[in-house]
Design an enzyme around this catalytic site. Structure first.
Site, PDB file in Angstrom:
ATOM      1  N   HIS A   1       0.846  -1.193   0.000  1.00  0.00           N
ATOM      2  CA  HIS A   1       0.000   0.000   0.000  1.00  0.00           C
ATOM      3  C   HIS A   1       0.884   1.246   0.000  1.00  0.00           C
ATOM      4  O   HIS A   1       2.064   1.188   0.348  1.00  0.00           O
ATOM      5  CB  HIS A   1      -0.809   0.078   1.301  1.00  0.00           C
ATOM      6  CG  HIS A   1      -1.722  -1.066   1.561  1.00  0.00           C
ATOM      7  ND1 HIS A   1      -3.067  -1.004   1.325  1.00  0.00           N
ATOM      8  CD2 HIS A   1      -1.487  -2.292   2.093  1.00  0.00           C
ATOM      9  CE1 HIS A   1      -3.642  -2.137   1.691  1.00  0.00           C
ATOM     10  NE2 HIS A   1      -2.709  -2.947   2.156  1.00  0.00           N
TER      11      HIS A   1
ATOM     12  N   GLU B   1       2.108  -0.676   4.686  1.00  0.00           N
ATOM     13  CA  GLU B   1       1.803   0.697   4.253  1.00  0.00           C
ATOM     14  C   GLU B   1       3.126   1.433   4.043  1.00  0.00           C
ATOM     15  O   GLU B   1       3.973   1.463   4.936  1.00  0.00           O
ATOM     16  CB  GLU B   1       1.000   1.438   5.332  1.00  0.00           C
ATOM     17  CG  GLU B   1      -0.432   0.968   5.490  1.00  0.00           C
ATOM     18  CD  GLU B   1      -1.382   1.538   4.430  1.00  0.00           C
ATOM     19  OE1 GLU B   1      -0.923   2.317   3.557  1.00  0.00           O
ATOM     20  OE2 GLU B   1      -2.577   1.182   4.480  1.00  0.00           O
TER      21      GLU B   1
ATOM     22  N   ASP C   1      -3.562   2.976  -4.624  1.00  0.00           N
ATOM     23  CA  ASP C   1      -2.208   2.792  -4.073  1.00  0.00           C
ATOM     24  C   ASP C   1      -1.638   1.408  -4.374  1.00  0.00           C
ATOM     25  O   ASP C   1      -2.396   0.472  -4.573  1.00  0.00           O
ATOM     26  CB  ASP C   1      -2.219   3.056  -2.551  1.00  0.00           C
ATOM     27  CG  ASP C   1      -3.129   2.104  -1.783  1.00  0.00           C
ATOM     28  OD1 ASP C   1      -4.331   2.048  -2.080  1.00  0.00           O
ATOM     29  OD2 ASP C   1      -2.619   1.397  -0.886  1.00  0.00           O
TER      30      ASP C   1
HETATM   31 ZN   LIG Z   1      -4.048   0.679   0.521  1.00  0.00          ZN
END
Ligand SMILES: [Zn+2]
Length: 242
Positions: free
Chosen positions: A22, A86, A136
């Protein structure tokens, strides 16, 4: 490794066999964790802009990062069997990622891949598994470089000739994309371009606009294009010939 533990997780229902990458528009692990916490979401790891890595949820727990998602078949509970990372990027991947981050990300992903024996076709962008909802990690995420390092798949353009299939829907589905209806297929074709043909996706530097306008809805021309079809065939070849 720093820990900023998030309480938003539950038990896995299936073993880890997938890695979801992400991007988040925040700068640091702290900012990202605070934002996820507020939304009652989570991920396993956050990679800060400076290359620092922090743990938020234990790997054996089901973190809440993928949301409504789909990959390869009818599998929709991807949180149950994936690790979610992330990666901080203030532009949400519309400008290149920093070298410090990528140099940290590569060995870290390789370690996870070895630990869980994650297949290359199961290393995905959030946009690959939720193409209608998520942009993303963005068009500038260096998938080609990562593939050279053994993380995920890339393609040889000449392999397009070896792929007998010409149907865009079947080709997208053979990679793993959601083609259950026309709109999902259009979104998947855009997600495919984000990852494998980023030069065909224009950068959207307004992050708020980007998250509200993930792909050009209803644009059936996204299912066409000579370069698109050639690349799609070459990528599908990579996914079918491991
Ligand atoms: Zn994401």
């Amino acid at each position: 490794m720093q820990e900023i533990l998030l309480p938003h997780f539950n038990e896995r229902r299936t073993p880890v066999d997938m890695l979801v990458l992400h991007a988040t528009a925040h700068h640091s692990c702290e900012e990202t964790a605070a934002c996820l916490d507020k939304l009652e979401l989570s991920c396993h790891y956050i990679l800060g802009l400076d290359g620092s890595l922090c743990r938020c949820v234990a790997e054996d727990k089901r973190a809440w990062h993928a949301g409504v998602a789909f990959w390869q078949g009818n599998d929709t509970d991807l949180n149950s069997h994936s690790i979610g990372i992330e990666i901080c990027s203030p532009s949400l991947g519309q400008t290149p990622f920093g070298e410090a981050q990528i140099e940290k990300l590569i060995p870290f992903c390789r370690k996870l891949i070895r630990k869980y024996n994650i297949k290359p076709q199961n290393i995905v962008a959030h946009s690959d598994i939720a193409p209608e909802r998520k942009p993303d990690p963005g068009k500038c995420f260096p998938w080609k470089r990562l593939a050279k390092e053994g993380i995920g798949l890339w393609y040889q353009p000449r392999n397009a000739e070896k792929m007998p299939e010409n149907d865009v829907v079947r080709l997208l589905a053979s990679i793993g994309y959601d083609t259950r209806d026309r709109e999902k297929t259009i979104a998947s074709a855009y997600a495919f371009r984000r990852r494998f043909l980023p030069e065909e996706v224009s950068a959207d530097t307004d992050v708020h606009h980007l998250v509200e306008n993930v792909y050009p809805q209803g644009n059936t021309t996204l299912l066409q294009g000579e370069k698109f079809l050639k690349t799609l065939k070459a990528v599908a070849y990579s996914y079918q010939n491991l």
